[in-house]
Design an enzyme around this catalytic site. Structure first.
Site, mmCIF file in Angstrom:
data_model
loop_
_atom_site.group_PDB
_atom_site.id
_atom_site.type_symbol
_atom_site.label_atom_id
_atom_site.label_comp_id
_atom_site.label_asym_id
_atom_site.label_seq_id
_atom_site.Cartn_x
_atom_site.Cartn_y
_atom_site.Cartn_z
ATOM 1 C CB THR A 185 -0.862 -0.023 1.284
ATOM 2 O OG1 THR A 185 -1.710 -1.157 1.252
ATOM 3 C CG2 THR A 185 -1.698 1.232 1.437
ATOM 4 C CB VAL A 214 -12.981 -3.202 1.988
ATOM 5 C CG1 VAL A 214 -12.408 -1.893 2.555
ATOM 6 C CG2 VAL A 214 -13.935 -2.902 0.833
ATOM 7 C CB THR A 236 1.493 -0.634 4.230
ATOM 8 O OG1 THR A 236 1.675 -1.641 3.239
ATOM 9 C CG2 THR A 236 2.803 -0.432 4.970
ATOM 10 N N GLY A 239 -4.290 -6.392 5.650
ATOM 11 C CA GLY A 239 -5.366 -5.465 5.950
ATOM 12 C C GLY A 239 -6.364 -5.929 6.984
#
Length: 300
Positions: A185, A214, A236, A239
């Protein structure tokens, strides 16, 4: 912590210090970085990070009207445009072969926060997240728009559309995936001359993820946070673990309880590790104290 839980914690690598104001820190993701096989690969990664740092610094050092929020937006937009990271043009594909973009921003002074997820329209998702923060916010919202709603907002606000040609130009360089880490990320944190902090985060998700998945990047309190009394944070990594751990909110809470920035970030990474995840984060305080910490094999 129980003995079994403490044994599961991965060691944290950290770079900490204090910078004079104004200041900005950027990251290009955490993970294995197994695609870096030659010196030229590492050089191109550093070039991408340096270009983002320069874009943010050009804004941050531009005068009294430049803000930390302006700086992190420009830095992350540069990372999205580079095609060398898992965000924007370099985003990985989902299980259906599509690209979905998540991004978020938060301003520590005003409390403005905005995010989008599973979007397909915007060439620069972070700019759309900022526009949403300006249009909505707490308490009435919206703070987060998903999928077609995010795309419609981006289109109606006149933001540039991500095209197949943009994605193709990145894939020619990176082999249809970011050049360095498919887990990465991107993000930036900054503090301006007045001591205002802000953060921004953007990602293309996880390679081969279920459509609509997500992670933490668009979630305030997980992948992004900024508060004038504590710090700005961009995260990052794995997730799901960062979401469940409440990674960036946990840093804020720890600091309010008296922990130093470095200790707060290390504790938040321990919470991620206890859930089986790894990754990292960057954070900066109003006085310029910063940390870049990770418990994954590497972090840009």
């Amino acid at each position: 912590q129980s003995q079994s839980q403490s044994q599961s914690l991965r060691p944290v690598t950290a770079d900490t210090g204090r910078l004079t104001l104004p200041a900005i820190v950027v990251h290009g993701g955490a993970g294995v970085f197994e695609r870096i096989r030659e010196t030229v690969d590492a050089a191109r990664l550093l070039e991408g990070l340096a270009a983002a740092l320069e874009a943010g610094w050009a804004v941050l050092s531009g005068g009294d009207r430049s803000t930390a929020l302006d700086a992190v937006i420009e830095a992350v937009a540069a990372l999205e445009d580079s095609g060398r990271f898992n965000a924007g043009r370099g985003a990985v594909t989902t299980s259906s072969g599509a690209h979905e973009f998540d991004a978020s921003i938060m301003d520590g002074t005003t409390g403005k926060v905005g995010a989008i997820c599973t979007a397909t329209w915007p060439a620069n998702p972070v700019r759309v997240a900022r526009a949403l923060a300006e249009a909505g916010g707490v308490p009435g919202g919206p703070v987060l728009l998903a999928g077609s709603g995010a795309d419609r907002f981006a289109e109606e606000q006149g933001f540039a559309q991500m095209t197949a040609a943009m994605l193709a130009s990145a894939s020619l360089e990176g082999g249809n995936a970011p050049f360095f880490s498919t887990e990465g990320t991107v993000g930036a944190v900054a503090v301006d001359i007045e001591g205002n902090v802000a953060a921004a985060t953007s990602t293309g998700g996880r390679a081969g993820q279920w459509q609509g998945r997500v992670g933490d990047s668009p979630i305030p309190g997980a992948g992004v946070w900024a508060a004038k009394d504590t710090a700005a944070v961009s995260a990052t990594g794995a997730g799901e673990a960062f979401v469940v751990a409440g990674f960036s909110h946990r840093i804020d809470w720890k600091m309010r309880d008296g922990a130093s920035l470095a200790a707060a970030v290390a504790a938040a990474l321990d919470a991620v590790s206890a859930l089986g995840g790894d990754g990292g984060g960057i954070a900066i305080t109003p006085d310029g104290t910063f940390t870049a910490s990770f418990n994954s094999p590497a972090m840009a």
